[in-house]
Design an enzyme around this catalytic site. Structure first.
Site, PDB file in Angstrom:
ATOM      1  CD  GLU A 103      -3.144   0.161   0.311  1.00 63.19           C
ATOM      2  OE1 GLU A 103      -3.177   1.135  -0.593  1.00 63.19           O
ATOM      3  OE2 GLU A 103      -4.418  -0.191   0.719  1.00 63.19           O
ATOM      4  CG  ASP A 104      -1.387   4.446  -1.606  1.00 60.48           C
ATOM      5  OD1 ASP A 104      -1.749   3.958  -0.426  1.00 60.48           O
ATOM      6  OD2 ASP A 104      -1.557   5.656  -2.087  1.00 60.48           O
ATOM      7  CG  ASP A 107      -5.823   7.615   7.126  1.00 64.69           C
ATOM      8  OD1 ASP A 107      -5.690   7.898   7.968  1.00 64.69           O
ATOM      9  OD2 ASP A 107      -5.924   8.364   6.284  1.00 64.69           O
ATOM     10  CG  PHE A 156      -4.215  16.386   2.289  1.00 64.80           C
ATOM     11  CD1 PHE A 156      -5.064  14.788   1.747  1.00 64.80           C
ATOM     12  CD2 PHE A 156      -5.131  17.427   1.961  1.00 64.80           C
ATOM     13  CE1 PHE A 156      -4.664  15.087   0.349  1.00 64.80           C
ATOM     14  CE2 PHE A 156      -6.112  16.922   1.038  1.00 64.80           C
ATOM     15  CZ  PHE A 156      -5.716  15.960   0.053  1.00 64.80           C
ATOM     16  NE  ARG A 169      -4.297   8.254  -8.000  1.00 62.57           N
ATOM     17  CZ  ARG A 169      -4.520   7.845  -7.433  1.00 62.57           C
ATOM     18  NH1 ARG A 169      -3.807   7.565  -6.368  1.00 62.57           N
ATOM     19  NH2 ARG A 169      -6.050   7.604  -7.375  1.00 62.57           N
TER      20      ARG A 169
END
Ligand code: PRP
Length: 182
Positions: A103-104, A107, A156, A169
């Site tokens: 996963e990038d 959270d 963010f 991206r």
């Protein structure tokens, strides 16, 4: 009030990311039992950039395969709701395989937690997780993160696969996002 979102300062440069990715790839390869095949599974879309760099940093003689899943988490653009729907499943069976979920970012942990439970039912030999960024202050469910690039605060972030409303991206560095009044 209308808000304006702009690309902010660099949090992780492409050089810093590349160096950490190399370290992670070496560690993952070292932890794999000799002669075992590794299936690296990326969660679209964000993980694509990280996954392709990660596998290209792995030793040439490692038996590495890749596959992808696509999931949809309902919610707004900056946080996930925890309701996960599989949009694209894996292309082949994972029973008996060593699987690494990539996963990038993690959270709340809801996406990875759901996917781990979902994939575990298919009886892989092992199922590990590798995330580039861990926003651990936001965790709502416990998730074992086996390999982590960087821990980050509740910022963010965009770039290197991470998006704001589908944009940014493609940025080679990871940036924060500046929010101002329009
Ligand atoms: C991001 C990220 C994870 C998820 C993590 O995906 O790639 O899949 O959110 O959040 P969680 O730990 O709170 O579940 P996103 O839904 O933004 O899709 P994307 O990968 O296409 O950007």
């Amino acid at each position: 009030m209308t808000l304006k979102y702009d690309i902010g300062k660099v949090l992780f440069s492409q050089e810093k990311i590349a160096s950490r990715v190399t370290e992670l790839a070496a560690q993952i390869a070292k932890d794999l039992a000799p002669g075992r095949e590794l299936l690296v599974v990326g969660i679209l879309n964000g993980a694509v950039f990280f996954l392709t760099d990660l596998v290209r940093s792995m030793p040439r003689d490692l038996d590495v395969r890749i596959d992808f899943m696509s999931v949809s988490s309902y919610g707004n653009e900056t946080s996930s709701s925890g309701v996960v729907r599989i949009l694209r499943d894996l292309g082949s069976d994972i029973e008996g395989l060593d699987v690494l979920l990539v996963e990038d970012i993690i959270d709340t942990g809801l996406t990875l937690s759901y996917l781990l439970e979902f994939l575990q039912t298919r009886r892989p030999a092992s199922l590990k997780t590798c995330v580039l960024l861990d926003k651990n202050v936001r965790r709502m469910v416990p998730v074992a993160v086996d390999y982590c690039g960087f821990a980050i605060p509740d910022a963010f972030v965009v770039g290197y696969g991470l998006d704001y409303a589908g944009k940014w991206r493609h940025l080679p560095d990871i940036h924060d996002v500046e929010i101002s009044k329009a």
